[in-house]
Design a protein around this motif. Structure first.
Motif, PDB file in Angstrom:
ATOM      1  N   ARG A  76      -9.529   8.489   1.298  1.00 59.29           N
ATOM      2  CA  ARG A  76      -8.679   7.905   0.413  1.00 59.29           C
ATOM      3  C   ARG A  76      -7.279   8.736   0.809  1.00 59.29           C
ATOM      4  O   ARG A  76      -7.551   9.451   1.766  1.00 59.29           O
TER       5      ARG A  76
ATOM      6  N   ASP B 284      -5.527   1.155   8.474  1.00 53.57           N
ATOM      7  CA  ASP B 284      -5.908   0.329   7.263  1.00 53.57           C
ATOM      8  C   ASP B 284      -7.380   0.068   7.289  1.00 53.57           C
ATOM      9  O   ASP B 284      -7.767  -0.814   6.388  1.00 53.57           O
TER      10      ASP B 284
ATOM     11  N   ASN C 217       0.142   7.137  -6.063  1.00 56.14           N
ATOM     12  CA  ASN C 217      -0.310   5.993  -5.534  1.00 56.14           C
ATOM     13  C   ASN C 217      -1.539   6.264  -4.518  1.00 56.14           C
ATOM     14  O   ASN C 217      -1.193   6.798  -3.157  1.00 56.14           O
ATOM     15  N   GLU C 218      -2.707   6.408  -5.179  1.00 57.97           N
ATOM     16  CA  GLU C 218      -3.877   6.718  -4.428  1.00 57.97           C
ATOM     17  C   GLU C 218      -4.605   5.303  -3.858  1.00 57.97           C
ATOM     18  O   GLU C 218      -4.679   4.405  -4.692  1.00 57.97           O
ATOM     19  N   ARG C 219      -5.004   5.482  -2.753  1.00 59.04           N
ATOM     20  CA  ARG C 219      -5.630   4.211  -2.163  1.00 59.04           C
ATOM     21  C   ARG C 219      -7.268   4.656  -1.419  1.00 59.04           C
ATOM     22  O   ARG C 219      -7.154   5.692  -0.789  1.00 59.04           O
TER      23      ARG C 219
ATOM     24  N   GLY D 164       0.902  -1.047  -0.011  1.00 60.81           N
ATOM     25  CA  GLY D 164      -0.269   0.187  -0.051  1.00 60.81           C
ATOM     26  C   GLY D 164       0.886   1.475  -0.098  1.00 60.81           C
ATOM     27  O   GLY D 164       0.453   2.291  -0.407  1.00 60.81           O
TER      28      GLY D 164
END
Length: 445
Positions: free
Chosen positions: A417, A202, A425-427, A78
């Protein structure tokens, strides 16, 4: 800022060696956290074996070993800096293999680093997770640590191991053993129920802090303690409150005659800075939390809001329309020397100073679109990191290398996000319901 990682050779160098090409005694791989890397580092994280099969309150040690490896793999992947080898391709090490890994097996999988360890059940009900990091090519141990936690806290041991690996391989402090507080949202758009909620970074260990009886907005973590400030509309009076995560106690910071909002803690956590709305304008005020003494920082006819201290406490970045449009300014902590730092097309809002002091994250507003951007404290080097329709409320990770933010899609759905400083790196941060107003807390003690 870049950090160096020592490695004998990369996989391509192995091919050169086979052809008889001379190689240096050691090679250096650089992970550029700001500029980013085109190819994340291949890393192996096999199952953590149990030193002896044993039950615990959170499951048997063999199961915990698989789960710990899974969390570490997810954390490192991640971050965008590492590419874990698929678990199905990895060997299943024994306890003896932890201290003497079969490095050749990992070299054939093109792994450059190996994270391994063990899980042990202790007589007092706790568990110990051993964590080892190796350079696969030089067969050198780079770091090791043991983390003893209550059995139910095994995830924290996995996060701590992840932080150890991240720190050793990047030269930067990790950020995985931390929490996020945010506003959980349900109900129709015209009558939203908003509750404070907290979870691991997370998305695990989620719990609600408030019932939803009162509207809540803009929660913010204290820099060192597990203390939260937020805005509540209890009894239809919008005011700043404090919430102690340890005790669950909530308290208003004071009975102000008008609305208080947009609160943040000072770097030491002993003061609270916030805005007070009165007679159509908002000024920034500062409260000493021990004495509850309040001092005024700005005194203008404009709307001054969203204050955030620099890490050394000497300066404050804030949002103001004093120049005729919504822009970002920096001033001394006593309110003197205010200077505009945001220029260019559009408006700028919601600034927050990086814990490293090198950047300010903010929202750039152009043509009805809200995007997360960063710039230096003097206003130079502006970069846009996201490309959503409505991205708001940036909040820094503890190491100042990742930004949490809220996104509202065109269909109205709200999510949390994160994006790193490369913007690549977008999550999506998992939440059980819709989410907004996230704040990233400090590393846990």
């Amino acid at each position: 800022m870049s950090a160096s990682i020592r490695f004998l050779a990369r996989l391509c160098a192995m091919g050169l060696a086979a052809l008889g090409v001379a190689l240096p005694a050691a090679a250096t791989l650089r992970v550029d956290i700001i500029g980013g890397i085109e190819a994340p580092m291949p890393i192996a994280v096999p199952v953590f074996p149990a030193t002896a099969p044993a039950p615990t309150a959170a499951g048997d040690t063999a199961t915990l070993g698989r789960q710990v490896a899974g969390i570490i793999t997810s954390n490192l992947q991640g971050s965008g800096l590492f590419r874990p080898v698929p678990s199905a391709a990895l060997p299943s090490p024994s306890s003896a293999d932890v201290l003497k890994p079969a490095f050749f097996a990992y070299r054939t999988l093109a792994a450059q680093a190996l994270v391994t360890g063990f899980v042990t059940a202790n007589p007092d009900g706790s568990v110990t997770v051993g964590c080892y990091l190796y350079d696969v090519f030089s067969e050198e141990e780079l770091a090791r640590a043991g983390f003893t936690v209550p059995a139910a806290g095994w995830r924290r041991a996995a996060h701590k191991c992840s932080d150890l690996v991240y720190a050793r391989l990047t030269g930067e402090t990790g950020y995985f053993d931390s929490r996020i507080v945010y506003v959980s949202e349900t109900g129709p758009r015209t009558s939203r129920v908003k509750r404070l909620a907290v979870m691991d970074q997370d998305g695990a260990n989620h719990r609600f802090l408030t019932s939803g009886q009162n509207l809540v907005l803009l929660p913010r973590f204290a820099p060192r303690e597990q203390l939260i400030t937020f805005m509540s509309f209890e009894a239809n009076r919008p005011r700043v409150w404090l919430y102690n995560l340890g005790t669950g106690r909530q308290e208003s910071i004071g009975n102000f005659p008008s609305m208080t909002f947009a609160s943040r803690f000072s770097p030491e956590g002993d003061r609270l800075i916030f805005s007070v709305m009165q007679a159509g304008n908002a000024d920034i005020q500062l409260m000493d939390l021990a004495s509850r003494r309040v001092s005024r920082v700005t005194n203008t006819a404009a709307i001054d809001t969203s204050p955030s201290f620099s890490p050394d406490g000497r300066r404050i970045v804030f949002e103001s329309d004093r120049g005729g449009s919504q822009q970002i300014y920096v001033m001394n902590a006593d309110g003197s020397g205010a200077m505009r730092i945001s220029f260019g097309e559009g408006r700028a809002a919601s600034p927050v100073w990086s814990p490293r002091g090198d950047l300010i994250a903010f929202v750039r507003i152009r043509g009805g679109q809200f995007r997360i951007a960063v710039m230096r404290p003097d206003g130079s080097g502006e970069r846009t990191l996201t490309d959503g329709w409505q991205d708001e409320n940036p909040s820094w990770s503890p190491n100042g290398r990742v930004i949490l933010f809220g996104r509202t899609e065109r269909n109205g759905r709200s999510t949390l996000r994160s994006v790193d400083l490369t913007g690549r790196n977008e999550r999506l941060i998992p939440t059980p319901l819709e989410a907004s107003d996230g704040s990233w807390g400090p590393l846990l003690p």
